[in-house]
Design a protein around this motif. Structure first.
Motif, PDB file in Angstrom:
ATOM      1  N   SER A  54       0.846  -1.198   0.000  1.00 20.13           N
ATOM      2  CA  SER A  54       0.000   0.000   0.000  1.00 20.13           C
ATOM      3  C   SER A  54       0.881   1.247   0.000  1.00 20.13           C
ATOM      4  O   SER A  54       1.932   1.292   0.645  1.00 20.13           O
ATOM      5  CB  SER A  54      -0.904  -0.001   1.231  1.00 20.13           C
ATOM      6  OG  SER A  54      -1.707  -1.159   1.265  1.00 20.13           O
ATOM      7  N   LYS A 133      -4.523  11.680   5.836  1.00 25.94           N
ATOM      8  CA  LYS A 133      -4.179  10.919   4.633  1.00 25.94           C
ATOM      9  C   LYS A 133      -2.702  11.148   4.375  1.00 25.94           C
ATOM     10  O   LYS A 133      -2.250  12.294   4.287  1.00 25.94           O
ATOM     11  CB  LYS A 133      -4.996  11.396   3.424  1.00 25.94           C
ATOM     12  CG  LYS A 133      -6.476  11.100   3.516  1.00 25.94           C
ATOM     13  CD  LYS A 133      -7.200  11.574   2.264  1.00 25.94           C
ATOM     14  CE  LYS A 133      -8.688  11.298   2.352  1.00 25.94           C
ATOM     15  NZ  LYS A 133      -9.410  11.779   1.147  1.00 25.94           N
ATOM     16  N   GLN A 163      -7.058   2.576   7.033  1.00 22.66           N
ATOM     17  CA  GLN A 163      -7.350   1.972   5.737  1.00 22.66           C
ATOM     18  C   GLN A 163      -6.136   2.168   4.843  1.00 22.66           C
ATOM     19  O   GLN A 163      -5.565   3.263   4.791  1.00 22.66           O
ATOM     20  CB  GLN A 163      -8.585   2.617   5.087  1.00 22.66           C
ATOM     21  CG  GLN A 163      -9.884   2.335   5.819  1.00 22.66           C
ATOM     22  CD  GLN A 163     -11.060   3.009   5.135  1.00 22.66           C
ATOM     23  OE1 GLN A 163     -11.155   4.230   5.086  1.00 22.66           O
ATOM     24  NE2 GLN A 163     -11.949   2.208   4.590  1.00 22.66           N
ATOM     25  N   TYR A 164      -5.771   1.106   4.129  1.00 25.22           N
ATOM     26  CA  TYR A 164      -4.586   1.140   3.285  1.00 25.22           C
ATOM     27  C   TYR A 164      -4.978   0.915   1.826  1.00 25.22           C
ATOM     28  O   TYR A 164      -5.719  -0.013   1.512  1.00 25.22           O
ATOM     29  CB  TYR A 164      -3.584   0.081   3.728  1.00 25.22           C
ATOM     30  CG  TYR A 164      -3.153   0.222   5.173  1.00 25.22           C
ATOM     31  CD1 TYR A 164      -2.269   1.231   5.560  1.00 25.22           C
ATOM     32  CD2 TYR A 164      -3.637  -0.646   6.148  1.00 25.22           C
ATOM     33  CE1 TYR A 164      -1.881   1.369   6.882  1.00 25.22           C
ATOM     34  CE2 TYR A 164      -3.250  -0.517   7.475  1.00 25.22           C
ATOM     35  CZ  TYR A 164      -2.370   0.486   7.837  1.00 25.22           C
ATOM     36  OH  TYR A 164      -1.987   0.626   9.156  1.00 25.22           O
ATOM     37  N   PHE A 165      -4.425   1.759   0.932  1.00 22.14           N
ATOM     38  CA  PHE A 165      -4.776   1.709  -0.484  1.00 22.14           C
ATOM     39  C   PHE A 165      -3.523   1.645  -1.344  1.00 22.14           C
ATOM     40  O   PHE A 165      -2.429   2.048  -0.920  1.00 22.14           O
ATOM     41  CB  PHE A 165      -5.596   2.944  -0.878  1.00 22.14           C
ATOM     42  CG  PHE A 165      -6.862   3.120  -0.090  1.00 22.14           C
ATOM     43  CD1 PHE A 165      -8.035   2.505  -0.486  1.00 22.14           C
ATOM     44  CD2 PHE A 165      -6.868   3.904   1.063  1.00 22.14           C
ATOM     45  CE1 PHE A 165      -9.210   2.666   0.245  1.00 22.14           C
ATOM     46  CE2 PHE A 165      -8.033   4.069   1.801  1.00 22.14           C
ATOM     47  CZ  PHE A 165      -9.197   3.447   1.392  1.00 22.14           C
ATOM     48  N   ASN A 226     -11.773  -5.912  -2.258  1.00 20.92           N
ATOM     49  CA  ASN A 226     -10.820  -4.807  -2.225  1.00 20.92           C
ATOM     50  C   ASN A 226     -10.418  -4.578  -0.770  1.00 20.92           C
ATOM     51  O   ASN A 226     -11.011  -3.778  -0.052  1.00 20.92           O
ATOM     52  CB  ASN A 226     -11.425  -3.546  -2.832  1.00 20.92           C
ATOM     53  CG  ASN A 226     -10.410  -2.428  -2.954  1.00 20.92           C
ATOM     54  OD1 ASN A 226      -9.213  -2.636  -2.793  1.00 20.92           O
ATOM     55  ND2 ASN A 226     -10.883  -1.220  -3.211  1.00 20.92           N
ATOM     56  N   ASP A 227      -9.420  -5.320  -0.329  1.00 23.46           N
ATOM     57  CA  ASP A 227      -8.979  -5.252   1.062  1.00 23.46           C
ATOM     58  C   ASP A 227      -8.338  -3.903   1.363  1.00 23.46           C
ATOM     59  O   ASP A 227      -7.484  -3.423   0.623  1.00 23.46           O
ATOM     60  CB  ASP A 227      -7.964  -6.370   1.334  1.00 23.46           C
ATOM     61  CG  ASP A 227      -7.267  -6.197   2.666  1.00 23.46           C
ATOM     62  OD1 ASP A 227      -7.957  -6.272   3.692  1.00 23.46           O
ATOM     63  OD2 ASP A 227      -6.044  -5.942   2.670  1.00 23.46           O
ATOM     64  N   THR A 228      -8.755  -3.286   2.475  1.00 28.16           N
ATOM     65  CA  THR A 228      -8.153  -2.031   2.919  1.00 28.16           C
ATOM     66  C   THR A 228      -7.579  -2.166   4.327  1.00 28.16           C
ATOM     67  O   THR A 228      -7.162  -1.174   4.919  1.00 28.16           O
ATOM     68  CB  THR A 228      -9.186  -0.890   2.907  1.00 28.16           C
ATOM     69  OG1 THR A 228     -10.278  -1.225   3.802  1.00 28.16           O
ATOM     70  CG2 THR A 228      -9.728  -0.643   1.514  1.00 28.16           C
ATOM     71  N   SER A 229      -7.534  -3.386   4.853  1.00 24.47           N
ATOM     72  CA  SER A 229      -7.106  -3.577   6.239  1.00 24.47           C
ATOM     73  C   SER A 229      -5.620  -3.877   6.376  1.00 24.47           C
ATOM     74  O   SER A 229      -5.074  -3.792   7.477  1.00 24.47           O
ATOM     75  CB  SER A 229      -7.910  -4.724   6.872  1.00 24.47           C
ATOM     76  OG  SER A 229      -7.605  -5.960   6.228  1.00 24.47           O
ATOM     77  N   LYS A 233      -0.536  -6.595   0.353  1.00 28.39           N
ATOM     78  CA  LYS A 233      -1.709  -7.180  -0.295  1.00 28.39           C
ATOM     79  C   LYS A 233      -1.278  -8.096  -1.432  1.00 28.39           C
ATOM     80  O   LYS A 233      -0.131  -8.050  -1.890  1.00 28.39           O
ATOM     81  CB  LYS A 233      -2.615  -6.091  -0.865  1.00 28.39           C
ATOM     82  CG  LYS A 233      -3.007  -4.981   0.108  1.00 28.39           C
ATOM     83  CD  LYS A 233      -3.822  -3.922  -0.617  1.00 28.39           C
ATOM     84  CE  LYS A 233      -4.020  -2.679   0.233  1.00 28.39           C
ATOM     85  NZ  LYS A 233      -4.871  -2.942   1.386  1.00 28.39           N
TER      86      LYS A 233
END
Length: 246
Positions: A54, A133, A163-165, A226-229, A233
């Motif tokens: 992320s 952010k 939350q991770y993107f 769409n995992d954000t935890s 990833k």
């Protein structure tokens, strides 16, 4: 017509009928053979996996004050906000990266013993949220874990999970689909070779859903994930491809 004439007539008619049937069979067989050849195909599923890190984190924390007097609750909440902002700055977060929400005011009513409201206000609870952010993902992860230190300063603080993107996902999808298509072609070639055939032209390709999961996760969904935890990833791309068979 005598018997011999009748016999010759039937023989000629039967011969002509037989020839006609052969010609019709030949004429009909050719289009059918072309049709069968056109329908000879193989459909396979190809996939590609890639681990990613992320590159953007979003974190929120909230705090509140409660008092019978609304001005007092507001004054105390304002003091808490200054403590929160000061704490975040000490952790290396610039003030322009701190977004502060508007204040939510929630009257706390007095209730009868039977659970019904009296309509009288006992106190006012004021709540506010801060959001950060940042591309410094590890720093945000640390703040999320340690921010309850604010409680030692008298702030009733609640930290939410970050939350991770991954912001370059659209560019990565193109490459992943190409990889998945190559995998599908390889599978099709092996399947065709096992029957003594070869694959021909690509007839169609249909993109499946993308699964973005924590590393080593077995979770899948028909609608995609769409995992954000998690910071680390794994992205999985799937395509369904149809090839002609030679």
């Amino acid at each position: 017509m005598d018997q011999n004439g009748k016999g010759k007539y039937f023989v000629i008619s039967a011969a002509l009928l037989a020839i006609s049937l052969v010609i019709c069979s030949f004429v009909l067989a050719k289009p059918l053979s072309y049709y069968a050849a056109s329908k000879s195909s193989i459909t396979v599923t190809g996939s590609a996996k890639k681990q990613i890190l992320s590159d953007l984190a979003v974190w929120r924390g909230s705090f509140y004050q409660e008092s019978a007097a609304l001005p007092e609750a507001y004054k105390n909440l304002k003091s808490d906000l200054e403590k929160v902002k000061s704490y975040l700055k000490e952790k290396g977060i610039p003030e322009d990266q701190i977004t502060v929400s508007s204040i939510s005011t929630m009257p706390q009513y007095i209730y009868h013993p039977n659970g019904t409201s009296t309509g009288q206000i006992a106190s006012y609870r004021l709540l506010q949220t801060v959001e950060i952010k940042s591309t410094d993902v590890q720093k945000i992860a640390g703040i999320a874990r340690e921010s309850t230190e604010l409680i030692e300063q008298g702030v009733v603080f609640e930290s939410q999970p970050p939350q991770y993107f991954y912001t370059k996902l659209n560019d990565l999808k193109v490459n992943m689909l190409a990889e998945a298509t190559r995998d599908a072609k390889l599978r099709a070639e092996k399947m065709a070779a096992s029957t003594g055939s070869r694959i021909g032209a690509l007839r169609s390709a249909k993109m499946g859903v993308f699964q973005i999961t924590p590393v080593n996760s077995n979770e899948i969904s028909d609608y995609g994930i769409n995992d954000t935890s998690s910071i680390e990833k794994e992205i999985t791309a799937v395509v369904n491809v149809e090839f002609s068979i030679k």
